[in-house]
Design a protein around this motif. Structure first.
Motif, PDB file in Angstrom:
ATOM      1  N   GLU A  33       0.784  -1.000  -0.155  1.00 47.71           N
ATOM      2  CA  GLU A  33      -0.091   0.007  -0.113  1.00 47.71           C
ATOM      3  C   GLU A  33       0.933   1.296   0.057  1.00 47.71           C
ATOM      4  N   HIS A  34       1.921   1.270   0.575  1.00 47.80           N
ATOM      5  CA  HIS A  34       2.896   2.172   0.629  1.00 47.80           C
ATOM      6  C   HIS A  34       3.952   2.452  -0.453  1.00 47.80           C
ATOM      7  N   HIS A  35       4.281   1.282  -1.041  1.00 47.44           N
ATOM      8  CA  HIS A  35       5.433   1.479  -2.021  1.00 47.44           C
ATOM      9  C   HIS A  35       5.032   1.036  -3.468  1.00 47.44           C
ATOM     10  N   ASN A  36       3.919   0.206  -3.503  1.00 47.51           N
ATOM     11  CA  ASN A  36       3.594  -0.381  -4.831  1.00 47.51           C
ATOM     12  C   ASN A  36       2.220  -0.948  -4.944  1.00 47.51           C
ATOM     13  N   LYS A  37       1.152  -0.364  -5.133  1.00 50.12           N
ATOM     14  CA  LYS A  37      -0.091  -0.706  -5.065  1.00 50.12           C
ATOM     15  C   LYS A  37      -0.521  -1.499  -6.011  1.00 50.12           C
ATOM     16  N   GLU A  38       0.070  -1.600  -7.297  1.00 49.52           N
ATOM     17  CA  GLU A  38      -0.407  -2.612  -8.217  1.00 49.52           C
ATOM     18  C   GLU A  38       0.266  -4.086  -7.731  1.00 49.52           C
ATOM     19  N   LYS A  39       0.874  -4.046  -6.760  1.00 48.62           N
ATOM     20  CA  LYS A  39       1.358  -5.602  -6.292  1.00 48.62           C
ATOM     21  C   LYS A  39       0.418  -6.086  -5.118  1.00 48.62           C
ATOM     22  N   LEU A  40      -0.769  -5.184  -4.834  1.00 54.48           N
ATOM     23  CA  LEU A  40      -1.791  -5.482  -3.570  1.00 54.48           C
ATOM     24  C   LEU A  40      -2.530  -6.954  -4.353  1.00 54.48           C
ATOM     25  N   VAL A  41      -2.736  -6.930  -5.453  1.00 51.20           N
ATOM     26  CA  VAL A  41      -3.416  -8.184  -6.177  1.00 51.20           C
ATOM     27  C   VAL A  41      -2.439  -9.329  -6.033  1.00 51.20           C
ATOM     28  N   ASP A  42      -1.250  -9.503  -5.598  1.00 55.16           N
ATOM     29  CA  ASP A  42      -0.252 -10.366  -5.728  1.00 55.16           C
ATOM     30  C   ASP A  42       0.079 -11.020  -4.099  1.00 55.16           C
ATOM     31  N   VAL A  43      -0.315 -10.245  -3.276  1.00 57.20           N
ATOM     32  CA  VAL A  43      -0.181 -10.621  -1.963  1.00 57.20           C
ATOM     33  C   VAL A  43      -0.227 -11.797  -1.389  1.00 57.20           C
ATOM     34  N   ASP A  44      -1.418 -12.750  -1.753  1.00 56.92           N
ATOM     35  CA  ASP A  44      -1.552 -13.986  -1.312  1.00 56.92           C
ATOM     36  C   ASP A  44      -0.620 -14.914  -1.954  1.00 56.92           C
ATOM     37  N   LYS A  45      -0.464 -14.604  -3.478  1.00 55.98           N
ATOM     38  CA  LYS A  45       0.460 -15.293  -4.116  1.00 55.98           C
ATOM     39  C   LYS A  45       1.885 -15.237  -3.774  1.00 55.98           C
ATOM     40  N   ILE A  46       2.365 -14.066  -3.278  1.00 55.45           N
ATOM     41  CA  ILE A  46       3.595 -13.957  -2.813  1.00 55.45           C
ATOM     42  C   ILE A  46       3.658 -14.864  -1.645  1.00 55.45           C
ATOM     43  N   LEU A  47       2.893 -14.462  -0.570  1.00 54.36           N
ATOM     44  CA  LEU A  47       3.076 -15.299   0.547  1.00 54.36           C
ATOM     45  C   LEU A  47       2.945 -16.843   0.572  1.00 54.36           C
ATOM     46  N   GLU A  48       2.311 -17.302  -0.591  1.00 53.22           N
ATOM     47  CA  GLU A  48       2.401 -18.815  -0.675  1.00 53.22           C
ATOM     48  C   GLU A  48       3.844 -19.030  -1.226  1.00 53.22           C
ATOM     49  N   GLN A  49       4.373 -18.229  -1.973  1.00 53.97           N
ATOM     50  CA  GLN A  49       5.923 -18.765  -2.626  1.00 53.97           C
ATOM     51  C   GLN A  49       6.828 -18.565  -1.270  1.00 53.97           C
ATOM     52  N   TYR A  50       6.559 -17.656  -0.350  1.00 56.12           N
ATOM     53  CA  TYR A  50       7.473 -17.198   0.329  1.00 56.12           C
ATOM     54  C   TYR A  50       7.118 -17.814   1.956  1.00 56.12           C
ATOM     55  N   ALA A  51       6.235 -18.649   2.054  1.00 56.43           N
ATOM     56  CA  ALA A  51       5.872 -19.355   3.179  1.00 56.43           C
ATOM     57  C   ALA A  51       7.098 -20.001   3.968  1.00 56.43           C
ATOM     58  N   GLY A  52       7.129 -19.543   5.212  1.00 56.38           N
ATOM     59  CA  GLY A  52       8.527 -19.810   5.858  1.00 56.38           C
ATOM     60  C   GLY A  52       9.563 -19.176   5.690  1.00 56.38           C
ATOM     61  N   LYS A  53       9.439 -18.081   4.680  1.00 52.99           N
ATOM     62  CA  LYS A  53      10.726 -17.504   4.262  1.00 52.99           C
ATOM     63  C   LYS A  53      10.373 -15.979   4.112  1.00 52.99           C
ATOM     64  N   GLU A  54       9.513 -15.523   5.301  1.00 48.18           N
ATOM     65  CA  GLU A  54       9.052 -14.220   5.401  1.00 48.18           C
ATOM     66  C   GLU A  54      10.226 -13.191   5.258  1.00 48.18           C
ATOM     67  N   THR A  55      11.180 -13.628   6.304  1.00 50.26           N
ATOM     68  CA  THR A  55      12.308 -12.631   6.663  1.00 50.26           C
ATOM     69  C   THR A  55      12.931 -12.430   5.236  1.00 50.26           C
ATOM     70  N   ALA A  56      13.347 -13.453   4.608  1.00 52.40           N
ATOM     71  CA  ALA A  56      14.026 -13.094   3.415  1.00 52.40           C
ATOM     72  C   ALA A  56      12.971 -12.411   2.281  1.00 52.40           C
ATOM     73  N   LEU A  57      11.879 -12.495   2.278  1.00 54.20           N
ATOM     74  CA  LEU A  57      11.103 -11.963   1.491  1.00 54.20           C
ATOM     75  C   LEU A  57      11.096 -10.386   1.792  1.00 54.20           C
ATOM     76  N   PHE A  58      10.935  -9.910   3.148  1.00 54.92           N
ATOM     77  CA  PHE A  58      11.060  -8.427   3.435  1.00 54.92           C
ATOM     78  C   PHE A  58      12.379  -7.877   3.415  1.00 54.92           C
ATOM     79  N   ALA A  59      13.464  -8.470   3.560  1.00 56.47           N
ATOM     80  CA  ALA A  59      14.786  -8.033   3.329  1.00 56.47           C
ATOM     81  C   ALA A  59      14.826  -7.787   1.763  1.00 56.47           C
ATOM     82  N   ALA A  60      14.378  -8.560   0.965  1.00 60.79           N
ATOM     83  CA  ALA A  60      14.382  -8.356  -0.528  1.00 60.79           C
ATOM     84  C   ALA A  60      13.532  -7.097  -0.738  1.00 60.79           C
TER      85      ALA A  60
END
Length: 149
Positions: A33-60
């Protein structure tokens, strides 16, 4: 050297000051919501891809977009209507009322499909509204909770 008992993460001195204690979905939604609103539609898909690797996701994400927006202040649990921001919070009502209001404003022909759409997007309402905003434009404001008539 003095041995100390291992501490749980919640017992660490920084636990109370850590600003990212909420769930990854809320955190990722807030980030996009802050950085790239177009990516909001992908939130669930991204979380599935990074399940258990959220720290790496947020670092990237921080490396690519910049710092995370601050998390809302933690406080005693309150009902949405008891919150001091309830009257100014834009979308505290249920998804059905919100979607109905959206289609009344943008595409009245879709009003007959509200229940079917909500069924398809159950649990993914954030992505639904992000896609609708991208397609139709901004969401109409919710009626004020305490507006005098």
């Amino acid at each position: 050297p003095q041995a100390s008992a291992p501490q749980s993460p919640m017992a660490s001195p920084n636990a109370a000051t850590s600003q990212y204690v909420d769930d990854p979905r809320a955190r990722l939604t807030r980030f996009f919501e802050h950085h790239n609103k177009e990516k909001l539609v992908d939130v669930d898909k991204i979380l599935e891809q990074y399940a258990g690797k959220e720290t790496a996701l947020f670092a990237a994400l921080v490396k690519k977009y910049g710092p995370e927006p601050p998390a809302p202040q933690a406080s005693a649990p309150q009902s949405p209507m008891a919150s001091p921001n309830a009257a100014t919070s834009q979308y505290v009502d249920d998804p059905r009322a919100r979607l109905t209001r959206f289609f009344e404003h943008h595409n009245k022909e879709k009003l007959v499909d509200v229940d079917k759409i909500l069924e398809q997007y159950a649990g993914k309402e954030t992505a639904l509204f992000a896609a609708l905003v991208k397609k139709y434009g901004p969401e109409p404001p919710a009626p004020q909770a305490s507006a005098p008539q």
